[in-house]
Design an enzyme around this catalytic site. Structure first.
Site, mmCIF file in Angstrom:
data_model
loop_
_atom_site.group_PDB
_atom_site.id
_atom_site.type_symbol
_atom_site.label_atom_id
_atom_site.label_comp_id
_atom_site.label_asym_id
_atom_site.label_seq_id
_atom_site.Cartn_x
_atom_site.Cartn_y
_atom_site.Cartn_z
ATOM 1 N N SER A 57 -42.479 13.466 -22.481
ATOM 2 C CA SER A 57 -41.411 14.448 -22.557
ATOM 3 C C SER A 57 -40.059 13.774 -22.273
ATOM 4 O O SER A 57 -39.696 12.816 -22.936
ATOM 5 C CB SER A 57 -41.694 15.603 -21.586
ATOM 6 O OG SER A 57 -40.840 16.704 -21.833
ATOM 7 N N ASP A 149 -45.392 21.327 -31.170
ATOM 8 C CA ASP A 149 -44.386 20.904 -30.193
ATOM 9 C C ASP A 149 -43.001 20.973 -30.828
ATOM 10 O O ASP A 149 -42.797 20.463 -31.942
ATOM 11 C CB ASP A 149 -44.701 19.476 -29.745
ATOM 12 C CG ASP A 149 -43.802 18.956 -28.644
ATOM 13 O OD1 ASP A 149 -42.852 19.667 -28.247
ATOM 14 O OD2 ASP A 149 -44.055 17.833 -28.178
ATOM 15 N N HIS A 179 -46.751 20.760 -26.738
ATOM 16 C CA HIS A 179 -46.046 19.713 -26.006
ATOM 17 C C HIS A 179 -46.945 19.073 -24.950
ATOM 18 O O HIS A 179 -47.606 19.748 -24.174
ATOM 19 C CB HIS A 179 -44.809 20.335 -25.338
ATOM 20 C CG HIS A 179 -43.905 19.360 -24.684
ATOM 21 N ND1 HIS A 179 -43.263 18.355 -25.367
ATOM 22 C CD2 HIS A 179 -43.513 19.233 -23.380
ATOM 23 C CE1 HIS A 179 -42.523 17.657 -24.532
ATOM 24 N NE2 HIS A 179 -42.662 18.156 -23.333
#
Length: 206
Positions: A57, A149, A179
């Site tokens: 991330s 995502d 995600h």
């Protein structure tokens, strides 16, 4: 991340970076130089061939941008980059991202974080959005992404651009996953890719 127990060491490094941002109010322009210096020092101790840099991330943003900064300074980059659902373009201007329905990550929330991370920089500055930075002279990159995502379109763009520029990149995509899916230990899909993820982390992809 480096050494034999790379995952735990990188976890500590990413947590430490997040604390620098939160508690010391260091943004992209000041934090990346510090991270790059620490990665260079670790590579000098262990040898760059023994160092893998990874992040998931926002940590993927940090990982790629820090290595780009190392290359810009003329220093030896790590042996490998592993990016898990990376946040590569904090502007999130790709129209495809706006169409995503990821229950874990929203465009609105990500753009709020964008303003914090970029600080005084233009959000499209490569220090904040490494998608716009140079990809040549980087080590081999492995990217994990899921098609639900909101960051997936940027991961696909990174892989396409890296190949066009002659950079070594491998992207692992799973349809219908969200995600950071590859970190969800309770799902069968992450367990299925662990035999691939571990060699990517240690640089053994033969």
């Amino acid at each position: 991340m480096s050494g034999n127990v790379k995952t735990s060491r990188q976890h500590r490094a990413v947590v430490q970076a997040a604390r620098l941002v939160r508690y010391n109010r260091l943004w992209a322009s000041s934090l990346l130089a510090r991270l790059a210096t620490r990665r260079a020092a670790r590579a000098a101790r262990r040898g760059a061939e023994a160092v893998t840099v990874t992040g998931d991330s926002a940590g993927g943003d940090l990982a790629l941008a820090a290595v780009q900064h190392l290359v810009h300074r003329g220093e030896t980059p790590p042996d490998r980059l592993v990016l898990i659902s990376p946040w590569l373009d904090v502007t999130l201007d790709d129209p495809a991202s706006l169409e995503m329905d990821d229950p874990l990550l929203s465009v609105a929330g990500s753009r709020a974080c964008e303003r914090l991370w970029a600080g005084d920089l233009n959000p499209a500055d490569p220090m904040a959005s490494p998608m716009f930075g140079p990809l040549t002279a980087l080590p081999p990159i492995t990217v994990y992404a899921g098609t639900l995502d909101v960051l997936y379109p940027d991961a696909a763009r990174l892989a396409e651009r890296a190949r066009a520029e002659g950079a070594a990149v491998d992207i692992v995509v799973r349809e219908g996953l969200v995600h950071t899916w590859s970190l969800f230990t309770f799902l069968p899909e992450p367990r299925a890719v662990w035999p691939q993820l571990h060699p990517a982390l240690i640089g053994d992809t033969a």
